[in-house]
Design an enzyme around this catalytic site. Structure first.
Site, PDB file in Angstrom:
ATOM      1  N   ALA A 123      -7.352 -13.087  -9.530  1.00 41.30           N
ATOM      2  CA  ALA A 123      -7.626 -13.275  -8.109  1.00 41.30           C
ATOM      3  C   ALA A 123      -7.173 -12.027  -7.357  1.00 41.30           C
ATOM      4  O   ALA A 123      -6.097 -11.484  -7.626  1.00 41.30           O
ATOM      5  CB  ALA A 123      -6.884 -14.502  -7.586  1.00 41.30           C
ATOM      6  N   VAL A 176      -2.868 -11.387 -10.613  1.00 48.37           N
ATOM      7  CA  VAL A 176      -3.218 -10.681  -9.383  1.00 48.37           C
ATOM      8  C   VAL A 176      -3.999  -9.419  -9.738  1.00 48.37           C
ATOM      9  O   VAL A 176      -3.483  -8.531 -10.412  1.00 48.37           O
ATOM     10  CB  VAL A 176      -1.951 -10.333  -8.575  1.00 48.37           C
ATOM     11  N   LYS A 177      -5.238  -9.371  -9.284  1.00 48.71           N
ATOM     12  CA  LYS A 177      -6.149  -8.261  -9.606  1.00 48.71           C
ATOM     13  C   LYS A 177      -6.148  -7.264  -8.454  1.00 48.71           C
ATOM     14  O   LYS A 177      -6.550  -7.600  -7.342  1.00 48.71           O
ATOM     15  CB  LYS A 177      -7.562  -8.790  -9.876  1.00 48.71           C
ATOM     16  N   ILE A 178      -5.713  -6.031  -8.738  1.00 46.69           N
ATOM     17  CA  ILE A 178      -5.440  -5.056  -7.681  1.00 46.69           C
ATOM     18  C   ILE A 178      -6.214  -3.764  -7.944  1.00 46.69           C
ATOM     19  O   ILE A 178      -6.141  -3.212  -9.048  1.00 46.69           O
ATOM     20  CB  ILE A 178      -3.930  -4.754  -7.625  1.00 46.69           C
TER      21      ILE A 178
END
Length: 215
Positions: free
Chosen positions: A56, A82-84
């Site tokens: 996400a 957590v996709k950054i």
């Protein structure tokens, strides 16, 4: 070879999982917006039907804000990753969140140097975009080969999940290049199961069965 479904559609994800063809899910704000859903609510809905990693993406652009939003996303469910996007703020956020025990993925990777830096920062996954590199006359798979070679050389644990997959051949090419998996839309996953010779064979078997009194 891991298969992640690039989707915010709960039905698609459930269907892929029922086939045994969903090792993870990648989402982003655009995919969720197209579903007409609230961002956090849809992530929660996906995690309710799928227990594997769900990537996400925060919408913030500064490190402090990315970290704060990353904590909020991870609080939805333990399997949220957590996709950054890569970049100085992104690398700082990945390092800080991973130091807290929150799994992170680095996205919008377009070079082996970015892949190496993302892993050094603590990313569990990277999502390199091979299709977009191909679009600008650059060999996307060569970047995958270089990244995989670097990870092997330094025994880095980050997994390479190839993104921006445009066609079924990208699956085979990714595996041969040393990637750990791919993320692709459900529509492309369906194409992986299709072959005209398979269709012809099934039709011939059906006709032959009818001739001998089969169903």
């Amino acid at each position: 070879m891991l298969i992640f479904i690039d989707s915010a559609n709960v039905d698609e994800i459930t269907r892929a999982a029922s086939l045994g063809l969903c090792d993870g899910v990648t989402t982003n704000p655009t995919l969720i917006m197209k579903q007409g859903a609230d961002h956090h609510t849809r992530i929660s809905e996906i995690c309710a039907v799928f227990s594997g990693p769900v990537l996400a993406e925060p919408v913030s652009s500064e490190a402090d804000a990315i970290v704060a939003e990353g904590r909020e996303l991870h609080a939805i469910a333990d399997n949220v990753v957590v996709k950054i996007p890569i970049g100085m703020p992104g690398v700082e956020a990945i390092h800080r969140l991973s130091s807290e025990g929150i799994d992170c993925a680095a996205t919008l990777i377009f070079s082996a140097s970015q892949a190496l830096i993302a892993s050094k920062a603590g990313a569990r996954f990277i999502c390199p975009f091979v299709g977009r590199l191909d679009d600008v006359s650059t060999d996307g798979m060569e970047m995958i080969r270089q990244s995989a070679a670097l990870y092997d050389a330094y025994e880095l644990p980050t997994q390479i999940i190839v993104a921006s997959v445009r066609h079924p051949l990208h699956l085979i090419e990714s595996g041969l290049a040393g990637a750990d998996g791919i993320t692709l839309p459900f529509s492309v996953l369906a194409k992986l199961l299709s072959h005209p010779l398979t269709d012809l064979g099934i039709e011939q078997f059906r006709k032959d069965a009818q001739k001998v009194g089969g169903a």
